[in-house]
Each structure stands twice: as structure tokens, then as C-alpha cells.
Design a protein around this motif. Sequence first.
Motif, PDB file in Angstrom:
ATOM      1  N   CYS A   1      -7.282  -0.425   0.595  1.00 28.32           N
ATOM      2  CA  CYS A   1      -6.316  -0.966   1.556  1.00 28.32           C
ATOM      3  C   CYS A   1      -7.070  -1.378   2.805  1.00 28.32           C
ATOM      4  CB  CYS A   1      -5.246   0.050   1.915  1.00 28.32           C
ATOM      5  SG  CYS A   1      -4.174  -0.566   3.232  1.00 28.32           S
TER       6      CYS A   1
ATOM      7  N   CYS B   1       0.843  -1.195   0.000  1.00 27.66           N
ATOM      8  CA  CYS B   1       0.000   0.000   0.000  1.00 27.66           C
ATOM      9  C   CYS B   1       0.879   1.246   0.000  1.00 27.66           C
ATOM     10  CB  CYS B   1      -0.897  -0.007   1.226  1.00 27.66           C
ATOM     11  SG  CYS B   1      -1.829   1.519   1.412  1.00 27.66           S
TER      12      CYS B   1
ATOM     13  N   CYS C   1      -5.224   0.559   6.080  1.00 26.79           N
ATOM     14  CA  CYS C   1      -5.424   1.977   6.396  1.00 26.79           C
ATOM     15  C   CYS C   1      -6.722   2.521   5.799  1.00 26.79           C
ATOM     16  CB  CYS C   1      -4.232   2.802   5.915  1.00 26.79           C
ATOM     17  SG  CYS C   1      -4.113   2.941   4.116  1.00 26.79           S
TER      18      CYS C   1
ATOM     19  N   PHE D   1      -0.072   4.173   0.760  1.00 22.49           N
ATOM     20  CA  PHE D   1      -0.621   5.184   1.669  1.00 22.49           C
ATOM     21  C   PHE D   1      -0.241   4.941   3.133  1.00 22.49           C
ATOM     22  CE2 PHE D   1      -3.554   5.087  -1.966  1.00 22.49           C
ATOM     23  CZ  PHE D   1      -3.312   6.374  -2.432  1.00 22.49           C
ATOM     24  N   HIS D   2       0.331   3.806   3.410  1.00 21.68           N
ATOM     25  CA  HIS D   2       0.852   3.612   4.769  1.00 21.68           C
ATOM     26  C   HIS D   2       2.131   2.787   4.654  1.00 21.68           C
ATOM     27  CE1 HIS D   2      -1.051  -0.437   4.722  1.00 21.68           C
ATOM     28  NE2 HIS D   2      -0.230  -0.716   5.726  1.00 21.68           N
TER      29      HIS D   2
HETATM   30 ZN   LIG Z   1      -2.757   1.269   3.397  1.00 24.40          ZN
END
Ligand SMILES: [Zn+2]
Length: 442
Positions: A68, A39, A71, A41-42
Motif C-alpha cells: 500500500c 487497502c 500506509c 489496512f487503512h
Molecule cells: Zn493502506
Amino acid sequence: MPKIPDEVVKRVIDRAKIEDVVGDFVDLRKAGVNLTGLCPFHDDKHAGNFIVRPSSIPEARHGNTYRCFACDAKGGPVQFLMAHERLSFPDAIRWLGKKYNEPVDDIPLNYTPPPPRPKPAPLPVMEIPRSYVVRTMTIAQEQSILFIYWLQLLPWDDEQRARLQQTLWMYCVGGWKDGRVVFWQIDHQGIPRAAKLMKYLADGHRDKEAHPGWIYNQDGCRQQLDPDKHEIIKPLFGSHMLNRYPKAVINIVESEKTAIIMANYYGNNDAQIWLACGGLNHLQLDSLQPLIDQGRTIWLWPDKDGRDDWQEVCDKLGYDKCQVYTHFFDTCWREEDGDKADVADIAIRMMRTGDKPRHTDDGQGVTDHNATAGPCNGANPAPTPDTIQRAIDEWKLTHPNDEPFHCEIEMADPRVRMWRETLRQRYNFNKRHNGGTIHTTD
Ligand SMILES: [Zn+2]
């Protein structure tokens, strides 16, 4: 700033494919019908949280989206660009227009691509101290593990029964405090990498309600074995025997249970050893590489209904010493075994009825264990202090420079206990057959 006409927006969005857009920023690989990757985004360390549902899946089933599960980032191609590249909505449309050659408007895209993210350094591969293996083997000796109990009650013949403890020990089968069985995944160098904890019912079937647990996720292990800071590899179950039996043909079945049953059924480890992949998706080049490097002959033993799938995997591997082996099914399967039978189901039925597997006529088959000579064949000699010591020495040979494992006595101890158990069982067994009653002897 003039608004981008709705029909242009719609045309661009209709063309945008989530797998292309996300794929420009994230390494994606196939996972069934979906794609997965880390992912963005994290700080993601496990592929599998971040799922891309490709545009080929209908919208009603969340096609053309990403999500995801760690997150909760989610959306379609436009949302991805807005979140990941921090673009405004019109700029995301312009970005997509450029990618798909759909003219949008004359306003230049206000976008400078961010510098590529540095690739994170590879994580060390998880190495589990051997003392964990020993501890679980000790639990298997001291507590009742339903799976082992069931295994002991199978209608083995005398030879098979006599070697059952040895077979369990060979695979380092352990137990967990809650009665689950522990299947260790020890690699060909003898390093424990993972262990699957499985719950079995009294009838020998897996408890389908309970998902398999992994050793590094258990309370008490988690702190010492931090899966977030390690790469986890899952070798084929039984890989640690590869070097010990250098000439043996490698039989691969799906489940660990089947591998153990078949290994004990045939017993001749010099001629053949049994490994389990734990599921068809683990039958990959990665997990088979150590076998291929050693130039081993590999026979794949699919379940009755899995032949085509396994054949497909086998073809993809393109390793000329690997083949799908069906002779056993072709000669031994009976209607009563059912269409979902695996080889162990058939072996168990044959133990009950007294049938023996037939010799193969193609020169490739597994031979009847009565017809072959081997260390586990015929009368299994009663262990003496010498043989026990030799067994311990062999273990050391297979596992040189064993850093994590400090206490050899610890290892020796459950082995000695297992020998004792073998003796005890044989004693009881003889007694039973001489008309005596069953009671424990020590
Ligand atoms: Zn994520």
C-alpha cells in the motif's frame, strides 16, 4: 508445540498465490499487470494505493507481494495473513496449507474468521458548482493560456477561424491562474464532474514533465470539493453536448486537444460531435454507457499506431453501433505525418498545405464541411443581442434545475466576451487580408 518442518513451510509458501490470498478478503480488479483494490489496512477511499503484484511476475520484480503506497503495508501471502487475520506464523502456514490442500501438521488451526467487514455506504458522486466552470472560462478570456494562443495561431481557413471562439466555448475550455488549460468533464446531464488541468508548450505539445492536475486537487478547490468524501467519475470530455446534438454521430478521439481541433476543423455539430476519452483505459463500458443508452452511433478514431488496441476495446464493448473509423487515416495520412500521428496532426498539416479530406465512399465517413449545411457552416452570422440571448437560453435548456449555479449573469458574461472576441478577431482578420496592419480594436 512441535515446529512445522522447514520443508513443509517451504512447500506451502511456494504454492501460495498473493492474488488468491488477498482476493479472499479484498475485491481486486486488474490494473495493467497488477491488481488493485481498497487497502484493508487503512481507511482507503481510492483504489490505486493498494497494489497486488500477482505471482506470475518474477520475484525479482516484486511478484507475489502486496503493497500500500498510502500506509506502507507490504509483504507476501504469509505477512498478509499475519497482519490482516492476526494469525501467528505457524497458523498462517496452516491456513495456507488448508487453502492449497498441502498437509502441514495435526495441530488444528487456531482461527475463527472475523465477521465480514460491512460494505461502506457508497459515496456521493462529486458535483462541481458551475460557477467553477464559469470562473475558469473567465480566466481563459482574461489571461494568456498558452494552449489557446497556440490554437489561435493554427492555419485555419476563414470559416474555421471565425468559429474557433465558439468551439472553445462549446467545450467550456477554461484557464487556470498558472497558465494551464482546463478541460472540463461535464456529464451528459450537464453536471461538471471533474476537470483536467494540462500544461502545454508553445509548440502545442503537452509538457511531458508536468502531470495533469485535477480541479479537486487544486488549492482553493480542495476544501469545498473534498475528493475523500466523494466518488469521482470522469465522463468523456464533451459529453455535455450529447443532448444538445441528439442526431450527431459521436466521434471519439484520445486527447482533448484533438477533439477541439477536429470539432473546429469540421464544425458541423448537428452531424457529428467530438468527444475525447483522455486515454484508452477510459474507453470503457462505464464511460460509454450514456451514449449506448441513447443508441448513438460511435466512431472511434485511434492514433496511427493505436488501431489494434482500439479495435480490441471496440470488440470487447460488443456494441453494434460502435466501430473503429480509419477512412480518414487511409485516405489522408502521408509519410511526413509520421507513424505516431493522430487525426489532428493530419488535419493541421492539411490546413497548411490546403489539402481537403476526401469524401468517403463507404457512406459512413465524415463529410467535407464545405459540402454540408449546418448552423456553423458558411458565413457564421455575426451575433446580435438576440443570438446571444438565445445562446444563453439554450444553455439553460440543457441545464435545467441547476442548483449549484446561482448567477446566470456570470455565465452570460464570459459568453458575451467571447462573442466580442470573435468579432474582434474577424475584424482583425479582414483587416489583415485587406492589406491593413494588425492592431487591437477595442
Ligand atoms: Zn493502506
